[in-house]
Design a protein around this motif. Structure first.
Motif, PDB file in Angstrom:
ATOM      1  N   SER A 294      -2.637   3.255  -0.928  1.00 20.47           N
ATOM      2  CA  SER A 294      -3.446   4.179  -0.449  1.00 20.47           C
ATOM      3  C   SER A 294      -2.545   4.528   0.968  1.00 20.47           C
ATOM      4  CB  SER A 294      -4.620   3.666  -0.153  1.00 20.47           C
ATOM      5  OG  SER A 294      -5.501   4.271   0.791  1.00 20.47           O
TER       6      SER A 294
ATOM      7  N   TYR B   2      -4.147   6.037   3.510  1.00 18.22           N
ATOM      8  CA  TYR B   2      -5.045   5.665   4.410  1.00 18.22           C
ATOM      9  C   TYR B   2      -4.787   4.327   5.132  1.00 18.22           C
ATOM     10  CZ  TYR B   2      -9.536   4.787   6.688  1.00 18.22           C
ATOM     11  OH  TYR B   2     -10.360   4.441   7.698  1.00 18.22           O
ATOM     12  N   LEU B   3      -4.787   3.377   3.964  1.00 16.23           N
ATOM     13  CA  LEU B   3      -4.661   1.736   4.242  1.00 16.23           C
ATOM     14  C   LEU B   3      -3.421   1.753   5.000  1.00 16.23           C
ATOM     15  CD1 LEU B   3      -6.324   0.213   1.247  1.00 16.23           C
ATOM     16  CD2 LEU B   3      -7.069   0.561   3.553  1.00 16.23           C
TER      17      LEU B   3
ATOM     18  N   ASN C  85       0.870  -1.231   0.029  1.00 14.15           N
ATOM     19  CA  ASN C  85       0.055  -0.084   0.011  1.00 14.15           C
ATOM     20  C   ASN C  85       0.722   1.260  -0.072  1.00 14.15           C
ATOM     21  OD1 ASN C  85      -2.846  -0.990   0.089  1.00 14.15           O
ATOM     22  ND2 ASN C  85      -1.975  -1.884   1.858  1.00 14.15           N
TER      23      ASN C  85
ATOM     24  N   SER D 104      -1.710   3.675   6.904  1.00 13.00           N
ATOM     25  CA  SER D 104      -1.723   3.970   8.306  1.00 13.00           C
ATOM     26  C   SER D 104      -2.361   3.120   9.224  1.00 13.00           C
ATOM     27  CB  SER D 104      -2.066   5.646   8.393  1.00 13.00           C
ATOM     28  OG  SER D 104      -3.618   5.572   8.016  1.00 13.00           O
ATOM     29  N   LYS D 105      -3.864   2.454   8.595  1.00 19.89           N
ATOM     30  CA  LYS D 105      -4.391   1.741   9.318  1.00 19.89           C
ATOM     31  C   LYS D 105      -3.656   0.535   9.632  1.00 19.89           C
ATOM     32  CE  LYS D 105      -8.820   1.818   9.950  1.00 19.89           C
ATOM     33  NZ  LYS D 105      -9.413   2.362  11.248  1.00 19.89           N
TER      34      LYS D 105
END
Length: 141
Positions: A93, A95-96, A86, A98-99
């Motif tokens: 992404s 966002y992904l 990712n 960081s998740k």
């Protein structure tokens, strides 16, 4: 007639600025209240306090932890693989990514907590045994 228009413009501008100041004050108060509530929960600004252990296990696709029994090497391997997949530079992404990072942090924090608890239990079972220095063992004060 001109003084009337100027007065209306000044009062309208003052009203708009007053509303903007009041709205920004409300937002600042709400932000402060939110920050205080997250601080009480033990989470700081950039911590993984909002993610559950189940969600973290689902994100990294690892089995649920049972009393801290989870393979950290496997978690690290899954983390590296998913984190690299990712990468935003490779079209992934952020966002992904960081998740995935928050999921790994949450699992590590959970395991570390169980390890510390197990160490305390072991110390209680063994009794307190202070570590002596060489000087004390040789009879020197």
């Amino acid at each position: 007639m001109a003084h009337r228009i100027i007065t209306q413009v000044v009062f309208t501008g003052a009203r708009i600025v007053g509303r903007a100041v009041a709205e920004s004050y409300r937002q600042a108060a709400a932000t402060q209240k939110y920050a205080a509530s997250t601080q009480k929960g033990g989470g700081g600004g950039f911590t993984s306090s909002n993610i559950t252990m189940e969600e973290a296990c689902q994100i990294l696709n690892v089995g649920p932890s049972k009393m801290g029994q989870i393979d950290i090497e496997f978690v690290t391997e899954r983390f590296k693989r998913l984190f690299d997949l990712n990468d935003p530079k490779k079209g992934g992404s952020f966002y992904l990514q960081s998740k995935i990072l928050r999921a790994r942090e949450r699992i590590e924090r959970e395991v570390r907590g169980y390890q510390q608890m197990a160490e305390r239990e072991q110390e209680l079972q063994d009794g307190f045994k202070p570590k002596w220095t060489k000087e004390k063992d040789q009879g020197k004060p």
